[in-house]
Scaffold this motif. Structure first.
Motif, PDB file in Angstrom:
ATOM      1  N   ILE A 135      -7.205  11.908 -12.335  1.00 33.93           N
ATOM      2  CA  ILE A 135      -8.076  11.871 -11.157  1.00 33.93           C
ATOM      3  C   ILE A 135      -8.014  10.491 -10.511  1.00 33.93           C
ATOM      4  N   VAL A 136      -8.106   9.452 -11.341  1.00 28.87           N
ATOM      5  CA  VAL A 136      -8.043   8.079 -10.827  1.00 28.87           C
ATOM      6  C   VAL A 136      -6.708   7.822 -10.122  1.00 28.87           C
ATOM      7  N   LEU A 137      -5.614   8.284 -10.714  1.00 28.87           N
ATOM      8  CA  LEU A 137      -4.292   8.089 -10.104  1.00 28.87           C
ATOM      9  C   LEU A 137      -4.189   8.820  -8.767  1.00 28.87           C
ATOM     10  N   MET A 138      -4.695  10.058  -8.707  1.00 29.98           N
ATOM     11  CA  MET A 138      -4.670  10.793  -7.442  1.00 29.98           C
ATOM     12  C   MET A 138      -5.463  10.056  -6.366  1.00 29.98           C
ATOM     13  N   VAL A 139      -6.657   9.619  -6.727  1.00 33.91           N
ATOM     14  CA  VAL A 139      -7.518   8.946  -5.761  1.00 33.91           C
ATOM     15  C   VAL A 139      -6.873   7.640  -5.285  1.00 33.91           C
ATOM     16  N   TYR A 191       0.826  -1.200   0.000  1.00 31.97           N
ATOM     17  CA  TYR A 191       0.000   0.000   0.000  1.00 31.97           C
ATOM     18  C   TYR A 191       0.862   1.253   0.000  1.00 31.97           C
ATOM     19  N   LEU A 192       1.823   1.310   0.914  1.00 29.96           N
ATOM     20  CA  LEU A 192       2.707   2.472   0.972  1.00 29.96           C
ATOM     21  C   LEU A 192       3.555   2.593  -0.282  1.00 29.96           C
ATOM     22  N   LEU A 193       4.057   1.461  -0.775  1.00 30.95           N
ATOM     23  CA  LEU A 193       4.923   1.478  -1.947  1.00 30.95           C
ATOM     24  C   LEU A 193       4.167   1.944  -3.189  1.00 30.95           C
ATOM     25  N   PHE A 194       3.024   1.326  -3.462  1.00 32.55           N
ATOM     26  CA  PHE A 194       2.246   1.715  -4.640  1.00 32.55           C
ATOM     27  C   PHE A 194       1.733   3.138  -4.511  1.00 32.55           C
ATOM     28  N   GLY A 195       1.284   3.503  -3.317  1.00 29.36           N
ATOM     29  CA  GLY A 195       0.785   4.865  -3.123  1.00 29.36           C
ATOM     30  C   GLY A 195       1.860   5.904  -3.361  1.00 29.36           C
ATOM     31  N   THR A 196       3.071   5.628  -2.880  1.00 29.71           N
ATOM     32  CA  THR A 196       4.177   6.562  -3.069  1.00 29.71           C
ATOM     33  C   THR A 196       4.567   6.673  -4.542  1.00 29.71           C
ATOM     34  N   VAL A 197       4.611   5.542  -5.233  1.00 31.95           N
ATOM     35  CA  VAL A 197       4.973   5.551  -6.661  1.00 31.95           C
ATOM     36  C   VAL A 197       3.929   6.327  -7.465  1.00 31.95           C
ATOM     37  N   ILE A 198       2.659   6.049  -7.212  1.00 33.27           N
ATOM     38  CA  ILE A 198       1.585   6.711  -7.967  1.00 33.27           C
ATOM     39  C   ILE A 198       1.589   8.208  -7.704  1.00 33.27           C
ATOM     40  N   MET A 199       1.621   8.595  -6.424  1.00 33.30           N
ATOM     41  CA  MET A 199       1.601  10.021  -6.102  1.00 33.30           C
ATOM     42  C   MET A 199       2.885  10.696  -6.541  1.00 33.30           C
ATOM     43  N   GLY A 200       4.010   9.950  -6.543  1.00 34.09           N
ATOM     44  CA  GLY A 200       5.270  10.510  -7.038  1.00 34.09           C
ATOM     45  C   GLY A 200       5.162  10.909  -8.500  1.00 34.09           C
ATOM     46  N   MET A 201       4.519  10.073  -9.312  1.00 40.54           N
ATOM     47  CA  MET A 201       4.343  10.393 -10.736  1.00 40.54           C
ATOM     48  C   MET A 201       3.467  11.624 -10.917  1.00 40.54           C
ATOM     49  N   VAL A 202       2.369  11.679 -10.148  1.00 43.95           N
ATOM     50  CA  VAL A 202       1.462  12.825 -10.262  1.00 43.95           C
ATOM     51  C   VAL A 202       2.156  14.109  -9.813  1.00 43.95           C
ATOM     52  N   LEU A 203       2.850  14.037  -8.673  1.00 46.93           N
ATOM     53  CA  LEU A 203       3.528  15.230  -8.151  1.00 46.93           C
ATOM     54  C   LEU A 203       4.662  15.677  -9.068  1.00 46.93           C
ATOM     55  N   LEU A 204       5.355  14.730  -9.692  1.00 52.46           N
ATOM     56  CA  LEU A 204       6.411  15.089 -10.632  1.00 52.46           C
ATOM     57  C   LEU A 204       5.839  15.893 -11.790  1.00 52.46           C
ATOM     58  N   MET A 205       4.698  15.450 -12.323  1.00 51.01           N
ATOM     59  CA  MET A 205       4.056  16.187 -13.406  1.00 51.01           C
ATOM     60  C   MET A 205       3.651  17.593 -12.958  1.00 51.01           C
ATOM     61  N   ILE A 206       3.117  17.685 -11.741  1.00 48.01           N
ATOM     62  CA  ILE A 206       2.685  18.994 -11.239  1.00 48.01           C
ATOM     63  C   ILE A 206       3.874  19.913 -11.028  1.00 48.01           C
ATOM     64  N   ILE A 207       4.952  19.393 -10.457  1.00 47.49           N
ATOM     65  CA  ILE A 207       6.150  20.212 -10.207  1.00 47.49           C
ATOM     66  C   ILE A 207       6.770  20.682 -11.512  1.00 47.49           C
ATOM     67  N   GLY A 231      -4.314  21.764 -14.685  1.00 54.04           N
ATOM     68  CA  GLY A 231      -5.502  21.360 -13.949  1.00 54.04           C
ATOM     69  C   GLY A 231      -5.189  20.479 -12.753  1.00 54.04           C
ATOM     70  N   SER A 232      -4.166  19.633 -12.867  1.00 52.02           N
ATOM     71  CA  SER A 232      -3.754  18.790 -11.745  1.00 52.02           C
ATOM     72  C   SER A 232      -3.281  19.651 -10.582  1.00 52.02           C
ATOM     73  N   ARG A 233      -2.557  20.709 -10.913  1.00 51.11           N
ATOM     74  CA  ARG A 233      -2.083  21.629  -9.864  1.00 51.11           C
ATOM     75  C   ARG A 233      -3.262  22.307  -9.169  1.00 51.11           C
ATOM     76  N   VAL A 234      -4.225  22.766  -9.967  1.00 49.41           N
ATOM     77  CA  VAL A 234      -5.396  23.437  -9.394  1.00 49.41           C
ATOM     78  C   VAL A 234      -6.175  22.479  -8.496  1.00 49.41           C
ATOM     79  N   THR A 235      -6.421  21.266  -8.997  1.00 49.91           N
ATOM     80  CA  THR A 235      -7.162  20.273  -8.217  1.00 49.91           C
ATOM     81  C   THR A 235      -6.446  19.948  -6.911  1.00 49.91           C
ATOM     82  N   LEU A 236      -5.120  19.780  -6.965  1.00 51.59           N
ATOM     83  CA  LEU A 236      -4.362  19.470  -5.758  1.00 51.59           C
ATOM     84  C   LEU A 236      -4.387  20.639  -4.785  1.00 51.59           C
TER      85      LEU A 236
END
Length: 271
Positions: free
Chosen positions: A253-257, A14-30, A74-79
């Motif tokens: 959205i699915v990846l963030m959730v 759970y922690l590993l997959f969650g970190t990888v998924i959110m890492g990809m989303v946050l990288l795009m936002i940054i 839009g990802s930045r705004v949503t976050l």
């Protein structure tokens, strides 16, 4: 100790997959904060509803705007809306829950009956009612969702404070004359940080979904600026003719959730 925690982290899916998924989303936002392929609000009538290509890797929308650039924005705004929502909801909810749980009595009864009444309404419906009072816009959406999220955090924190306030270390602190505020914020709340952190991550999950739903209904970010929910609203009529226009913001959205859900579950299981 640190090595054991790292091994435990890696072994927890759970922690590993969650970190990888959110890492990809946050990288795009940054990356989007410093660079985007195109200006997200720039329209080009000659390139309306273009498919996926090397020039536009997610295609273009009905205004000729680059979908990938708008997804980054839009990802930045949503976050940011989710962060604002949690700051208000968790902040006020924690204070209310801690005070009512610690003092009990008439304060607890009155405040919790109000909280129960608010909790009876779905958060999106409650937010819609508040938006109708404050008006439309992303600031109003943050305030509305934040207020709507207060009851859930207040109930969680109150339950944990009730569980902790009669423990031996709290009784010992009372005997040496520790003040009530210090008791709540120094001795009790730090000891429920695991439950609170898990609740905050689940709250992010719900905030992303709520933002998407309310912006889809047109009460969030307003044109020409985009959130992921607003993009879904704009793209719905092109679902079959240009599916990438809908699928790309929907996928984020699915990846963030999923990311927040995995992280929340992982922290809940962490011992």
């Amino acid at each position: 100790m640190a090595k054991n925690n790292i091994k435990k982290f890696i072994k927890d899916p759970y922690l590993l997959f969650g970190t990888v998924i959110m890492g990809m989303v946050l990288l795009m936002i940054i990356v989007g904060c410093f660079w985007m392929p195109y200006e997200p609000t720039k329209m080009n009538a000659a390139e309306k509803l273009q498919g996926i290509s090397l020039k536009h890797i997610m295609g273009t929308d009905n205004m000729g705007r680059d979908v990938f650039s708008r997804v980054m924005y839009g990802s930045r705004v949503t976050l940011m809306i989710a962060i604002g929502t949690i700051i208000i909801g968790a902040g006020l909810g924690t204070i209310i829950g801690a005070i009512t749980g610690y003092y009990g009595g008439i304060i607890d009864e009155v405040v919790m009956r109000i909280i129960d009444a608010l909790f009876a309404f779905p958060s999106i419906l409650l937010a819609l009612v508040i938006v109708s009072v404050f008006g439309v816009g992303w600031v109003q959406l943050v305030v509305s969702l934040g207020i709507a999220f207060v009851p859930s955090f207040a109930r969680i924190v109150r339950g944990e404070v009730l569980r902790c306030k009669n423990m031996d270390y709290i009784e010992n602190a009372r005997l040496i004359g520790v003040s009530d505020l210090r008791m709540i914020f120094v001795h009790i709340l730090p000891n429920i940080k695991g439950v609170l952190a898990s609740s905050i991550l689940i709250g992010f999950n719900n905030a992303v979904l709520a933002e998407a739903g309310l912006s889809y209904l047109g009460v969030g970010s307003q044109p020409p600026y985009a959130s992921l929910g607003r993009m879904l609203s704009d793209a719905q009529q092109y679902m079959f003719t240009r599916p990438s226009y809908v699928l790309c913001p929907g996928l984020v959205i699915v990846l963030m959730v999923l990311g927040f859900a995995f992280l929340g579950e992982g922290i809940k299981r962490w011992k």
